[in-house]
Design a protein around this motif. Structure first.
Motif, PDB file in Angstrom:
ATOM      1  N   GLN A 151       0.823  -1.209   0.000  1.00 32.67           N
ATOM      2  CA  GLN A 151       0.000   0.000   0.000  1.00 32.67           C
ATOM      3  C   GLN A 151       0.855   1.256   0.000  1.00 32.67           C
ATOM      4  N   LEU A 152       1.944   1.213   0.756  1.00 32.03           N
ATOM      5  CA  LEU A 152       2.855   2.365   0.804  1.00 32.03           C
ATOM      6  C   LEU A 152       3.466   2.630  -0.563  1.00 32.03           C
ATOM      7  N   PHE A 153       3.946   1.581  -1.213  1.00 34.42           N
ATOM      8  CA  PHE A 153       4.619   1.762  -2.504  1.00 34.42           C
ATOM      9  C   PHE A 153       3.652   2.225  -3.585  1.00 34.42           C
ATOM     10  N   ALA A 154       2.384   1.859  -3.433  1.00 36.00           N
ATOM     11  CA  ALA A 154       1.373   2.240  -4.428  1.00 36.00           C
ATOM     12  C   ALA A 154       0.862   3.655  -4.226  1.00 36.00           C
ATOM     13  N   ASN A 155       1.288   4.302  -3.154  1.00 34.20           N
ATOM     14  CA  ASN A 155       0.833   5.657  -2.834  1.00 34.20           C
ATOM     15  C   ASN A 155       1.999   6.635  -2.950  1.00 34.20           C
ATOM     16  N   PRO A 156       2.126   7.343  -4.070  1.00 37.37           N
ATOM     17  CA  PRO A 156       3.270   8.242  -4.278  1.00 37.37           C
ATOM     18  C   PRO A 156       3.447   9.281  -3.170  1.00 37.37           C
ATOM     19  N   THR A 157       2.356   9.806  -2.666  1.00 40.59           N
ATOM     20  CA  THR A 157       2.442  10.820  -1.611  1.00 40.59           C
ATOM     21  C   THR A 157       3.010  10.230  -0.329  1.00 40.59           C
ATOM     22  N   MET A 170      13.006  -0.360  -0.785  1.00 38.37           N
ATOM     23  CA  MET A 170      11.801  -0.777  -1.497  1.00 38.37           C
ATOM     24  C   MET A 170      11.995  -0.759  -3.012  1.00 38.37           C
ATOM     25  N   VAL A 171      12.679   0.241  -3.518  1.00 37.29           N
ATOM     26  CA  VAL A 171      12.919   0.301  -4.969  1.00 37.29           C
ATOM     27  C   VAL A 171      13.839  -0.838  -5.403  1.00 37.29           C
ATOM     28  N   GLN A 172      14.830  -1.150  -4.575  1.00 30.73           N
ATOM     29  CA  GLN A 172      15.686  -2.308  -4.876  1.00 30.73           C
ATOM     30  C   GLN A 172      14.862  -3.591  -4.914  1.00 30.73           C
ATOM     31  N   ASP A 173      13.996  -3.767  -3.928  1.00 27.09           N
ATOM     32  CA  ASP A 173      13.128  -4.950  -3.898  1.00 27.09           C
ATOM     33  C   ASP A 173      12.204  -4.980  -5.109  1.00 27.09           C
ATOM     34  N   TRP A 174      11.679  -3.831  -5.473  1.00 32.19           N
ATOM     35  CA  TRP A 174      10.750  -3.711  -6.609  1.00 32.19           C
ATOM     36  C   TRP A 174      11.391  -4.217  -7.896  1.00 32.19           C
ATOM     37  N   PHE A 175      12.611  -3.772  -8.151  1.00 27.31           N
ATOM     38  CA  PHE A 175      13.298  -4.219  -9.366  1.00 27.31           C
ATOM     39  C   PHE A 175      13.757  -5.670  -9.248  1.00 27.31           C
ATOM     40  N   GLY A 176      14.181  -6.059  -8.052  1.00 24.93           N
ATOM     41  CA  GLY A 176      14.559  -7.451  -7.840  1.00 24.93           C
ATOM     42  C   GLY A 176      13.399  -8.395  -8.096  1.00 24.93           C
ATOM     43  N   ALA A 177      12.198  -7.988  -7.693  1.00 21.58           N
ATOM     44  CA  ALA A 177      11.007  -8.808  -7.903  1.00 21.58           C
ATOM     45  C   ALA A 177      10.695  -8.942  -9.392  1.00 21.58           C
ATOM     46  N   HIS A 178      10.832  -7.860 -10.139  1.00 21.54           N
ATOM     47  CA  HIS A 178      10.613  -7.914 -11.591  1.00 21.54           C
ATOM     48  C   HIS A 178      11.559  -8.923 -12.244  1.00 21.54           C
ATOM     49  N   ILE A 179      12.816  -8.845 -11.859  1.00 21.38           N
ATOM     50  CA  ILE A 179      13.824  -9.717 -12.465  1.00 21.38           C
ATOM     51  C   ILE A 179      13.576 -11.176 -12.100  1.00 21.38           C
ATOM     52  N   ALA A 180      13.002 -11.416 -10.914  1.00 25.66           N
ATOM     53  CA  ALA A 180      12.790 -12.787 -10.421  1.00 25.66           C
ATOM     54  C   ALA A 180      11.545 -13.456 -10.999  1.00 25.66           C
ATOM     55  N   ILE A 181      10.657 -12.701 -11.618  1.00 26.78           N
ATOM     56  CA  ILE A 181       9.416 -13.289 -12.154  1.00 26.78           C
ATOM     57  C   ILE A 181       9.751 -14.292 -13.257  1.00 26.78           C
ATOM     58  N   SER A 182       9.195 -15.480 -13.126  1.00 24.22           N
ATOM     59  CA  SER A 182       9.525 -16.552 -14.078  1.00 24.22           C
ATOM     60  C   SER A 182       8.671 -16.516 -15.342  1.00 24.22           C
ATOM     61  N   ASP A 183       7.475 -15.954 -15.252  1.00 23.39           N
ATOM     62  CA  ASP A 183       6.605 -15.843 -16.427  1.00 23.39           C
ATOM     63  C   ASP A 183       7.120 -14.700 -17.299  1.00 23.39           C
ATOM     64  N   LYS A 184       7.756 -15.050 -18.400  1.00 26.06           N
ATOM     65  CA  LYS A 184       8.445 -14.059 -19.225  1.00 26.06           C
ATOM     66  C   LYS A 184       7.486 -13.070 -19.897  1.00 26.06           C
ATOM     67  N   VAL A 185       6.282 -13.513 -20.195  1.00 23.59           N
ATOM     68  CA  VAL A 185       5.311 -12.619 -20.828  1.00 23.59           C
ATOM     69  C   VAL A 185       4.872 -11.544 -19.834  1.00 23.59           C
ATOM     70  N   VAL A 186       4.586 -11.975 -18.617  1.00 29.56           N
ATOM     71  CA  VAL A 186       4.213 -11.031 -17.568  1.00 29.56           C
ATOM     72  C   VAL A 186       5.392 -10.111 -17.249  1.00 29.56           C
ATOM     73  N   GLN A 187       6.556 -10.690 -17.156  1.00 24.99           N
ATOM     74  CA  GLN A 187       7.761  -9.913 -16.859  1.00 24.99           C
ATOM     75  C   GLN A 187       7.977  -8.818 -17.895  1.00 24.99           C
ATOM     76  N   GLU A 188       7.768  -9.156 -19.154  1.00 28.85           N
ATOM     77  CA  GLU A 188       7.947  -8.193 -20.238  1.00 28.85           C
ATOM     78  C   GLU A 188       7.014  -6.994 -20.084  1.00 28.85           C
ATOM     79  N   ARG A 189       5.746  -7.269 -19.800  1.00 31.17           N
ATOM     80  CA  ARG A 189       4.781  -6.171 -19.658  1.00 31.17           C
ATOM     81  C   ARG A 189       5.101  -5.305 -18.442  1.00 31.17           C
ATOM     82  N   LEU A 190       5.502  -5.930 -17.357  1.00 34.62           N
ATOM     83  CA  LEU A 190       5.821  -5.174 -16.143  1.00 34.62           C
ATOM     84  C   LEU A 190       7.078  -4.334 -16.324  1.00 34.62           C
TER      85      LEU A 190
END
Length: 201
Positions: A151-157, A170-190
């Motif tokens: 909820q915090l990350f989704a709220n820019p303010t 949190m930003v490090q985790d955010w990018f780490g999570a993107h890289i870790a996603i195994s579904d390549k189609v979903v990963q591409e869109r994200l």
């Protein structure tokens, strides 16, 4: 790379450097050149985001690597890189140091290689869906995030009022999570959505 892809831009920058040096403005040369490179990157952000998923992954990995490296040096450096980019005084000072320069140049190179590919063979993508972000949330929860963190990350303010250390992690985790996603189609869109501020900001 820039000389090959943007010969007129490169020649203009070379003349600019020579003129500034002749005028005795040497301390400003690096900062002016960096500003010109950043402007060029922003101008071609759309092409960068049109590159292959492999190229986007390289950009994301380089950005994450720099966040981690800067975070090890200081929380302020990591936070300023996220919020202000290469042109923030804190990050610019680090870019002049030989031990940091190669890593920061690697990110810039990755982006311009993506731009080069995106100009030649553009990939059209669908926008990320709610189910894509649900999968990303699941990945973040598996990394230790809580619903409150999501909820915090989704709220820019609210995020802007969080501590620099919290934002940096949190930003490090955010990018780490993107890289870790195994579904390549979903990963591409994200990645297409998440890298937008990295290449255009």
């Amino acid at each position: 790379l820039l000389k090959a892809d943007y010969p007129e831009w490169y020649d203009a920058r070379l003349k600019q450097v020579l003129d500034m040096n002749a005028a005795g403005n040497d301390p400003d040369v690096k900062k002016r050149l960096l500003a010109e490179i950043v402007n060029l990157r922003r101008k071609h952000a759309k092409e960068a985001l049109s590159a292959s998923t492999e190229k986007l992954l390289v950009v994301a990995s380089a950005f994450l690597s720099n966040l981690k490296r800067l975070g090890e040096l200081s929380t302020d450096a990591c936070y300023m890189f996220i919020s202000k980019g290469e042109l923030s005084p804190t990050v610019f000072e680090l870019m002049t140091k030989k031990n940091m320069l190669p890593a920061l140049e690697m990110q810039a190179t990755a982006i311009f290689e993506a731009i080069s590919e995106g100009r030649k063979v553009p990939v059209k993508r669908e926008r990320a869906s709610k189910s894509d972000y649900d999968l990303l949330s699941k990945q973040l929860l598996s990394m230790g995030w809580t619903q409150k963190d999501l909820q915090l990350f989704a709220n820019p303010t609210a995020l802007s009022n969080a501590s620099p250390a919290k934002v940096c992690q949190m930003v490090q985790d955010w990018f780490g999570a993107h890289i870790a996603i195994s579904d390549k189609v979903v990963q591409e869109r994200l990645l297409f959505e998440t890298l937008r501020p990295v290449v255009a900001g």
